[in-house]
Design a protein around this motif. Structure first.
Motif, PDB file in Angstrom:
ATOM      1  N   LEU A   1       8.289   5.585   9.745  1.00  0.00           N
ATOM      2  CA  LEU A   1       9.499   4.056   9.812  1.00  0.00           C
ATOM      3  C   LEU A   1      10.588   3.983  10.523  1.00  0.00           C
ATOM      4  O   LEU A   1      11.641   3.952  11.406  1.00  0.00           O
ATOM      5  CB  LEU A   1      10.129   4.170   8.732  1.00  0.00           C
ATOM      6  CG  LEU A   1       8.911   3.697   7.592  1.00  0.00           C
ATOM      7  CD1 LEU A   1      10.252   3.714   5.905  1.00  0.00           C
ATOM      8  CD2 LEU A   1       8.739   2.198   7.249  1.00  0.00           C
ATOM      9  N   LYS A   2      10.928   6.055  10.731  1.00  0.00           N
ATOM     10  CA  LYS A   2      11.876   6.091  11.605  1.00  0.00           C
ATOM     11  C   LYS A   2      11.775   5.091  12.956  1.00  0.00           C
ATOM     12  O   LYS A   2      12.551   5.301  14.454  1.00  0.00           O
ATOM     13  CB  LYS A   2      12.311   8.003  11.511  1.00  0.00           C
ATOM     14  CG  LYS A   2      13.329   8.043  10.412  1.00  0.00           C
ATOM     15  CD  LYS A   2      13.199   9.739  10.777  1.00  0.00           C
ATOM     16  CE  LYS A   2      13.731  10.223   9.107  1.00  0.00           C
ATOM     17  NZ  LYS A   2      14.391  11.681   9.556  1.00  0.00           N
ATOM     18  N   GLU A   3      10.128   5.632  13.569  1.00  0.00           N
ATOM     19  CA  GLU A   3      10.035   5.141  15.427  1.00  0.00           C
ATOM     20  C   GLU A   3       9.737   3.608  15.592  1.00  0.00           C
ATOM     21  O   GLU A   3      10.509   3.037  16.590  1.00  0.00           O
ATOM     22  CB  GLU A   3       8.382   5.864  15.060  1.00  0.00           C
ATOM     23  CG  GLU A   3       8.304   7.545  15.573  1.00  0.00           C
ATOM     24  CD  GLU A   3       6.710   7.477  15.229  1.00  0.00           C
ATOM     25  OE1 GLU A   3       6.064   6.408  15.475  1.00  0.00           O
ATOM     26  OE2 GLU A   3       6.452   8.653  15.805  1.00  0.00           O
ATOM     27  N   LEU A   4      10.286   2.545  14.587  1.00  0.00           N
ATOM     28  CA  LEU A   4      10.195   1.481  14.309  1.00  0.00           C
ATOM     29  C   LEU A   4      11.569   0.601  14.242  1.00  0.00           C
ATOM     30  O   LEU A   4      11.884   0.155  15.429  1.00  0.00           O
ATOM     31  CB  LEU A   4       9.323   1.066  12.890  1.00  0.00           C
ATOM     32  CG  LEU A   4       7.968   1.712  12.959  1.00  0.00           C
ATOM     33  CD1 LEU A   4       7.318   1.158  12.083  1.00  0.00           C
ATOM     34  CD2 LEU A   4       6.800   0.876  14.350  1.00  0.00           C
TER      35      LEU A   4
ATOM     36  N   PRO B   1       7.905   7.621   4.187  1.00  0.00           N
ATOM     37  CA  PRO B   1       8.327   7.956   5.242  1.00  0.00           C
ATOM     38  C   PRO B   1       8.428   6.907   6.003  1.00  0.00           C
ATOM     39  O   PRO B   1       8.164   7.036   7.577  1.00  0.00           O
ATOM     40  CB  PRO B   1       9.409   9.528   5.547  1.00  0.00           C
ATOM     41  CG  PRO B   1       7.978  10.183   5.463  1.00  0.00           C
ATOM     42  CD  PRO B   1       7.809   9.507   3.421  1.00  0.00           C
ATOM     43  N   TYR B   2       7.116   6.624   5.574  1.00  0.00           N
ATOM     44  CA  TYR B   2       5.836   5.840   6.389  1.00  0.00           C
ATOM     45  C   TYR B   2       5.223   4.533   6.071  1.00  0.00           C
ATOM     46  O   TYR B   2       5.145   4.477   4.935  1.00  0.00           O
ATOM     47  CB  TYR B   2       5.057   7.097   7.059  1.00  0.00           C
ATOM     48  CG  TYR B   2       3.954   7.163   6.166  1.00  0.00           C
ATOM     49  CD1 TYR B   2       3.365   6.336   5.148  1.00  0.00           C
ATOM     50  CD2 TYR B   2       3.771   8.221   5.029  1.00  0.00           C
ATOM     51  CE1 TYR B   2       2.415   7.142   4.201  1.00  0.00           C
ATOM     52  CE2 TYR B   2       4.058   8.977   4.448  1.00  0.00           C
ATOM     53  CZ  TYR B   2       3.023   8.448   3.678  1.00  0.00           C
ATOM     54  OH  TYR B   2       2.124   9.006   2.477  1.00  0.00           O
ATOM     55  N   HIS B   3       5.381   3.244   6.524  1.00  0.00           N
ATOM     56  CA  HIS B   3       4.220   2.192   6.682  1.00  0.00           C
ATOM     57  C   HIS B   3       2.903   2.629   6.844  1.00  0.00           C
ATOM     58  O   HIS B   3       2.504   3.351   8.005  1.00  0.00           O
ATOM     59  CB  HIS B   3       4.463   1.762   7.591  1.00  0.00           C
ATOM     60  CG  HIS B   3       3.907   0.550   8.024  1.00  0.00           C
ATOM     61  ND1 HIS B   3       3.773  -0.671   6.687  1.00  0.00           N
ATOM     62  CD2 HIS B   3       2.538  -0.812   8.435  1.00  0.00           C
ATOM     63  CE1 HIS B   3       3.023  -1.730   7.086  1.00  0.00           C
ATOM     64  NE2 HIS B   3       2.028  -1.321   7.638  1.00  0.00           N
ATOM     65  N   THR B   4       1.835   2.285   5.590  1.00  0.00           N
ATOM     66  CA  THR B   4       0.587   2.443   5.876  1.00  0.00           C
ATOM     67  C   THR B   4       0.063   1.538   5.839  1.00  0.00           C
ATOM     68  O   THR B   4       0.224  -0.063   5.802  1.00  0.00           O
ATOM     69  CB  THR B   4       0.190   2.825   4.781  1.00  0.00           C
ATOM     70  OG1 THR B   4       1.197   4.213   4.049  1.00  0.00           O
ATOM     71  CG2 THR B   4      -1.662   3.187   3.976  1.00  0.00           C
TER      72      THR B   4
ATOM     73  N   ALA C   1       8.083  -0.984   2.026  1.00  0.00           N
ATOM     74  CA  ALA C   1       7.887  -1.061   3.716  1.00  0.00           C
ATOM     75  C   ALA C   1       6.665  -1.382   4.067  1.00  0.00           C
ATOM     76  O   ALA C   1       6.173  -0.383   4.976  1.00  0.00           O
ATOM     77  CB  ALA C   1       8.336   0.187   4.114  1.00  0.00           C
ATOM     78  N   GLY C   2       5.958  -2.814   2.857  1.00  0.00           N
ATOM     79  CA  GLY C   2       4.734  -2.283   3.586  1.00  0.00           C
ATOM     80  C   GLY C   2       4.713  -3.649   3.904  1.00  0.00           C
ATOM     81  O   GLY C   2       6.116  -3.580   5.326  1.00  0.00           O
ATOM     82  N   TYR C   3       3.602  -4.372   4.776  1.00  0.00           N
ATOM     83  CA  TYR C   3       4.016  -5.771   4.905  1.00  0.00           C
ATOM     84  C   TYR C   3       4.693  -6.627   5.217  1.00  0.00           C
ATOM     85  O   TYR C   3       5.723  -6.483   6.327  1.00  0.00           O
ATOM     86  CB  TYR C   3       2.111  -6.117   5.113  1.00  0.00           C
ATOM     87  CG  TYR C   3       1.454  -5.463   5.083  1.00  0.00           C
ATOM     88  CD1 TYR C   3       0.354  -5.225   7.178  1.00  0.00           C
ATOM     89  CD2 TYR C   3       0.244  -5.156   4.683  1.00  0.00           C
ATOM     90  CE1 TYR C   3      -0.613  -4.364   7.025  1.00  0.00           C
ATOM     91  CE2 TYR C   3      -1.042  -4.425   5.196  1.00  0.00           C
ATOM     92  CZ  TYR C   3      -1.260  -3.937   6.255  1.00  0.00           C
ATOM     93  OH  TYR C   3      -2.359  -3.271   6.620  1.00  0.00           O
ATOM     94  N   ALA C   4       4.938  -6.509   3.913  1.00  0.00           N
ATOM     95  CA  ALA C   4       6.391  -8.237   3.906  1.00  0.00           C
ATOM     96  C   ALA C   4       7.718  -7.400   4.236  1.00  0.00           C
ATOM     97  O   ALA C   4       8.329  -8.016   5.468  1.00  0.00           O
ATOM     98  CB  ALA C   4       6.350  -8.912   2.554  1.00  0.00           C
TER      99      ALA C   4
END
Length: 393
Positions: free
Chosen positions: A59-62, A34-37, A9-12
């Motif tokens: 990630l859950k928020e997106l 559980p997050y994107h950095t 779950a990086g930029y790509a």
């Protein structure tokens, strides 16, 4: 479980997932955290510009559709012949695989570099580096040993330059806050060539170099690191440079598991992909971001940057949407939107096409790119919520 599986779950990977989510196409996104950095901003974390947690998005928020599934796990192995992904929480079957596992800092087998230096390749690593520097300041306060105020960064590319620019602003402030003298503070940037920032125009390199020197950074140019030991870099010239903080930013490579899976890789484990971002010789396996070796129409291999990764992920996601509607895929074409390098919170250099900008103007451009990315991720709510946390007061 089968269908589309996205690894990373990086930029790509996130760009591809968001495109699928917008169209309600089912997928499973696998990520270690559980997050994107915001990986391109990790120098700000190391320099304590803002609260570290503002550089991560849950990630859950997106995602907004129940068909968008998130699995928090670490990818261990790819079984391409069986169309299975092995993780530390079990195996996942797929019909279409998107590999977007990002990159790690490459040490090129240099002795001691992996053991004795810090790297800036994750939010956790950036936080650990910041805490280490704070401890070194405390040790200096206790012992008055100047080695604790010596910092060496190896690598004069974008990561190393932005990190050094951040510290050239933050460290003097931190010492003044603690009422410590600045005479023992030494900031050194080691680079193997005559100029830093090799991917930008010569004029901007000169501006960046002059600005760093003006702020007390010693540029150690035309020197290659031969190895590292506790509190010292050894150079190929025979010199030994001591410092309490050693940082390595000498390049990146993709994970070994791509080579282990039998995918066609180069010396940095990047997978050779075609014009549709599909791994050559692999069935329904796409590779994007830092894991991909994409050669454009001019024969240039695209660099491992956040801008390249996001465009690849978005394009692949759009192609999968096209496929779901019975339309043929379009070839990937990269559009270079320019480069902005911050040299701390108050100065930067930018190259947008043939146009150059320096100083506060460059930082405005960088802020604009942040806003655009936040808008793309989560719309106005995410933009307002997160960008407010980054505003300089």
């Amino acid at each position: 479980m089968s269908g589309i599986v996205i690894l990373g779950a990086g930029y790509a990977g996130l760009a591809a997932a968001l495109e699928l989510d917008r169209h309600g196409i089912p997928f499973t996104l696998v990520n270690r955290e559980p997050y994107h950095t915001f990986k391109t901003l990790l120098h700000e974390v190391a320099g304590a510009r803002h609260d570290p947690h503002t550089y991560a998005l849950s990630l859950k928020e997106l995602f907004h559709h129940p068909t968008s599934e998130i699995v928090i796990a670490e990818v261990k192995r790819l079984h391409l012949s069986d169309k299975l992904v092995e993780t530390d929480h079990g195996k996942l079957a797929y019909d279409t695989l998107i590999v977007a596992l990002g990159s790690r800092t490459a040490t090129f087998g240099l002795p001691g570099v992996a053991e004795h230096t810090f790297r800036l390749d994750s939010l956790r690593a950036a936080m650990e580096l910041h805490h280490h520097v704070e401890r070194e300041i405390e040790r200096y306060q206790q012992t008055a040993n100047p080695i604790h105020l010596r910092v060496l960064v190896a690598g004069g590319g974008l990561t190393g330059v932005e990190l050094m620019g951040e510290w050239a602003d933050w460290l003097p402030k931190r010492l003044r806050e603690r009422r410590l003298p600045l005479e023992d503070l030494r900031l050194g940037l080691i680079h193997a060539h005559a100029e830093i920032l090799p991917d930008v125009d010569h004029e901007l390199r000169a501006v960046a170099q002059a600005k760093l020197v003006e702020r007390g950074v010693e540029l150690i140019l035309n020197e290659r690191v031969a190895g590292a030991e506790p509190q010292a870099y050894r150079l190929a010239s025979g010199k030994r440079l001591e410092a309490g903080t050693l940082v390595w930013t000498g390049g990146v490579e993709a994970p070994d598991l791509l080579k282990e899976a039998g995918l066609p890789v180069d010396a940095r484990n990047r997978v050779d992909v075609n014009e549709f971002l599909m791994a050559r010789g692999a069935d329904q396996v796409y590779v994007v971001g830092d894991c991909a070796r994409f050669t454009d129409a001019h024969g240039h291999v695209l660099p491992p940057t956040g801008q390249v990764a996001e465009q690849m992920g978005h394009h692949l996601g759009a192609n999968l949407v096209r496929s779901a509607h019975g339309r043929p895929p379009l070839p990937f074409v990269y559009h270079d939107h320019g480069m902005v390098a911050s040299l701390g919170p108050r100065y930067g250099v930018a190259e947008i096409g043939r146009h150059h900008a320096t100083g506060a103007t460059a930082l405005v451009l960088k802020d604009g790119s942040k806003m655009k990315y936040l808008m793309h991720l989560g719309g106005p709510v995410t933009l307002l919520k997160r960008y407010r946390q980054w505003l300089e007061i």
